[in-house]
Design an enzyme around this catalytic site. Structure first.
Site, PDB file in Angstrom:
ATOM      1  N   ASP A  18      52.264   8.071 -26.103  1.00 32.78           N
ATOM      2  CA  ASP A  18      51.365   8.255 -24.955  1.00 32.78           C
ATOM      3  C   ASP A  18      50.607   6.960 -24.632  1.00 32.78           C
ATOM      4  OD1 ASP A  18      50.095   9.551 -22.915  1.00 32.78           O
ATOM      5  OD2 ASP A  18      48.722  10.689 -24.188  1.00 32.78           O
ATOM      6  N   GLY A  19      50.302   6.766 -23.364  1.00 31.97           N
ATOM      7  CA  GLY A  19      49.421   5.662 -22.970  1.00 31.97           C
ATOM      8  C   GLY A  19      50.113   4.515 -22.246  1.00 31.97           C
ATOM      9  N   ARG A  31      52.786   1.031 -13.254  1.00 30.67           N
ATOM     10  CA  ARG A  31      53.027   1.902 -14.417  1.00 30.67           C
ATOM     11  C   ARG A  31      54.376   1.640 -15.072  1.00 30.67           C
ATOM     12  NH1 ARG A  31      49.925   6.353 -15.221  1.00 30.67           N
ATOM     13  NH2 ARG A  31      51.716   7.496 -16.018  1.00 30.67           N
ATOM     14  N   HIS A  35      55.933   1.546 -19.096  1.00 35.01           N
ATOM     15  CA  HIS A  35      57.095   2.259 -19.645  1.00 35.01           C
ATOM     16  C   HIS A  35      58.116   1.266 -20.204  1.00 35.01           C
ATOM     17  CE1 HIS A  35      55.406   5.930 -18.258  1.00 35.01           C
ATOM     18  NE2 HIS A  35      55.642   5.725 -16.968  1.00 35.01           N
ATOM     19  N   SER A  63      59.093  14.991 -20.889  1.00 33.75           N
ATOM     20  CA  SER A  63      58.827  16.421 -21.065  1.00 33.75           C
ATOM     21  C   SER A  63      59.301  17.199 -19.843  1.00 33.75           C
ATOM     22  CB  SER A  63      57.328  16.648 -21.292  1.00 33.75           C
ATOM     23  OG  SER A  63      56.648  16.609 -20.066  1.00 33.75           O
ATOM     24  N   SER A  64      59.475  18.502 -20.047  1.00 35.51           N
ATOM     25  CA  SER A  64      59.910  19.324 -18.911  1.00 35.51           C
ATOM     26  C   SER A  64      58.818  19.354 -17.830  1.00 35.51           C
ATOM     27  CB  SER A  64      60.309  20.731 -19.366  1.00 35.51           C
ATOM     28  OG  SER A  64      59.483  21.180 -20.406  1.00 35.51           O
ATOM     29  N   TRP A  67      58.527  16.160 -14.639  1.00 34.19           N
ATOM     30  CA  TRP A  67      59.106  16.191 -13.285  1.00 34.19           C
ATOM     31  C   TRP A  67      58.012  16.251 -12.227  1.00 34.19           C
ATOM     32  CZ3 TRP A  67      64.045  14.949 -13.316  1.00 34.19           C
ATOM     33  CH2 TRP A  67      64.839  15.307 -14.400  1.00 34.19           C
ATOM     34  N   ARG A  69      55.561  14.332 -11.933  1.00 31.92           N
ATOM     35  CA  ARG A  69      55.071  12.990 -11.576  1.00 31.92           C
ATOM     36  C   ARG A  69      55.710  12.550 -10.256  1.00 31.92           C
ATOM     37  NH1 ARG A  69      53.831   9.540 -16.980  1.00 31.92           N
ATOM     38  NH2 ARG A  69      52.831  11.253 -18.060  1.00 31.92           N
ATOM     39  N   LEU A 129      69.436   6.828 -40.462  1.00 26.78           N
ATOM     40  CA  LEU A 129      68.417   7.547 -39.695  1.00 26.78           C
ATOM     41  C   LEU A 129      69.045   8.465 -38.624  1.00 26.78           C
ATOM     42  CD1 LEU A 129      65.327   7.633 -38.743  1.00 26.78           C
ATOM     43  CD2 LEU A 129      65.991   5.833 -37.150  1.00 26.78           C
ATOM     44  N   LEU A 193      48.990  18.608 -28.640  1.00 26.57           N
ATOM     45  CA  LEU A 193      50.446  18.656 -28.857  1.00 26.57           C
ATOM     46  C   LEU A 193      51.252  18.617 -27.556  1.00 26.57           C
ATOM     47  CD1 LEU A 193      51.484  21.117 -31.722  1.00 26.57           C
ATOM     48  CD2 LEU A 193      52.196  18.764 -31.390  1.00 26.57           C
TER      49      LEU A 193
HETATM   50  C1  FPP Z   1      53.462   8.574 -21.828  1.00 24.07           C
HETATM   51  O1  FPP Z   1      52.724   7.600 -21.136  1.00 24.07           O
HETATM   52  C2  FPP Z   1      54.857   8.206 -21.916  1.00 24.07           C
HETATM   53  C3  FPP Z   1      55.876   8.840 -21.267  1.00 24.07           C
HETATM   54  C4  FPP Z   1      55.677   9.975 -20.360  1.00 24.07           C
HETATM   55  C5  FPP Z   1      57.260   8.409 -21.378  1.00 24.07           C
HETATM   56  C6  FPP Z   1      57.666   7.744 -22.655  1.00 24.07           C
HETATM   57  C7  FPP Z   1      58.889   6.993 -22.343  1.00 24.07           C
HETATM   58  C8  FPP Z   1      59.236   5.774 -22.842  1.00 24.07           C
HETATM   59  C9  FPP Z   1      58.463   5.074 -23.878  1.00 24.07           C
HETATM   60  C10 FPP Z   1      60.435   5.055 -22.351  1.00 24.07           C
HETATM   61  C11 FPP Z   1      61.760   5.730 -22.456  1.00 24.07           C
HETATM   62  C12 FPP Z   1      62.072   6.319 -23.771  1.00 24.07           C
HETATM   63  C13 FPP Z   1      63.153   6.010 -24.553  1.00 24.07           C
HETATM   64  C14 FPP Z   1      63.417   6.803 -25.798  1.00 24.07           C
HETATM   65  C15 FPP Z   1      64.074   4.916 -24.258  1.00 24.07           C
HETATM   66  P1  FPP Z   1      51.951   8.020 -19.827  1.00 24.07           P
HETATM   67  O2  FPP Z   1      52.753   7.538 -18.669  1.00 24.07           O
HETATM   68  O3  FPP Z   1      51.655   9.475 -19.840  1.00 24.07           O
HETATM   69  O4  FPP Z   1      50.652   7.172 -20.003  1.00 24.07           O
HETATM   70  P2  FPP Z   1      49.207   7.536 -19.439  1.00 24.07           P
HETATM   71  O5  FPP Z   1      48.795   8.816 -20.107  1.00 24.07           O
HETATM   72  O6  FPP Z   1      48.394   6.367 -19.899  1.00 24.07           O
HETATM   73  O7  FPP Z   1      49.306   7.633 -17.950  1.00 24.07           O
END
Ligand code: FPP
Length: 247
Positions: A18-19, A31, A35, A63-64, A67, A69, A129, A193
């Site tokens: 997260d973050g 943003r 990512h 996550s489900s 979508w 966003r 792994l 969670l």
């Molecule tokens: C949360 O940050 C992160 C996500 C929703 C996506 C996580 C995805 C990746 C790290 C990249 C792709 C994954 C793989 C396995 C290659 P947020 O956007 O919710 O951050 P915020 O809460 O600060 O807005």
């Protein structure tokens, strides 16, 4: 590496990454840049997990609920996952990593479905792994799909309702065959969670880390593992008792 001993290492670590958005915002970046840096942190973490001999690493990639966003961000996230599999699959395979995907594949476009299948099939016999990517994953959805599958078998006379035990439910989840996570890490300071592994987290330990996911490093990972190893897990029993079989 710090003084990690193999005997009490967790077998399965799951991470809520997260973050990314806040990391980017803090730097005045779009943003997507958060990512992108998040994918780098994924690579670092997979390497660190392999290095300390972890058996299972689960990453919550999409996550489900994601979508909801804006369309452009959804498309960025799907693009990053596709690029990760296309670019990193050969390396993961070389490193003897087995890839598994959990989440609902119905409703995903065929190109992504094929890519996920290819990653699983290519690496299915690998023995180091197991990297589990939670994609289009929601725990309540997973449990509902498991319940529907059991209900279908009961309706068709293949299963008696009285044999629907916790183990029978576990066996119908996407995580079938994967031990429950010993440790769940969430970055960014949020402490919830968010519909991740609700059933499987019954006895998990939790570590919440203030860093945003793109700043998650090998050191942060090892410090979290050290912290986990200092904890006393009782599985509902008393301190010092061996965990009940099957838990
Ligand atoms: C949360 O940050 C992160 C996500 C929703 C996506 C996580 C995805 C990746 C790290 C990249 C792709 C994954 C793989 C396995 C290659 P947020 O956007 O919710 O951050 P915020 O809460 O600060 O807005």
């Amino acid at each position: 590496m710090s003084d990690i001993t193999r005997s009490s290492l967790p077998e399965h670590v799951a991470i809520i990454m997260d973050g990314n958005g806040r990391w980017a915002k803090q730097r005045g970046l779009p943003r997507i840049m958060g990512h992108r840096r998040g994918v780098e942190a994924v690579r670092t973490t997979v390497r660190a997990a392999g290095e300390c001999g972890l058996k299972y690493l689960t990453l919550f990639a999409f996550s489900s609920e994601n979508w909801r966003r804006p369309e452009s961000e959804v498309s960025d996230l799907l693009g990053l996952l596709k690029a990760f599999i296309r670019r990193d699959l050969a390396d993961l395979h070389k490193e003897n990593v087995r890839v598994r995907i959990i989440g609902d594949r119905e409703g995903l476009k065929e190109d992504i479905r094929n890519l996920l299948l290819e990653a699983e099939q290519m690496t299915r016999d690998n023995t180091a792994l197991t990297l589990i990517i939670a994609f289009n994953y929601g725990s309540r959805d997973e449990i509902a799909r498991a319940a529907a599958s059991l209900a279908r078998d009961v309706a068709e006379g293949k299963l008696d309702a009285s044999s629907i035990t916790p183990d029978a439910i576990t066996a119908r989840l996407d995580t079938n065959g994967i031990p429950d996570p010993d440790l769940i890490i969430r970055t960014s300071g949020e402490e919830r969670l968010s519909n991740f592994l609700l059933w499987q987290a019954a006895y998990s330990e939790f570590i919440f880390i203030p860093d945003y996911w793109p700043d998650f490093s090998r050191d942060t990972f090892f410090v979290a593992i050290d912290q986990y190893m200092a904890r006393d897990r009782r599985f509902g029993g008393l301190s010092g008792q061996v965990a009940l079989a099957g838990v």
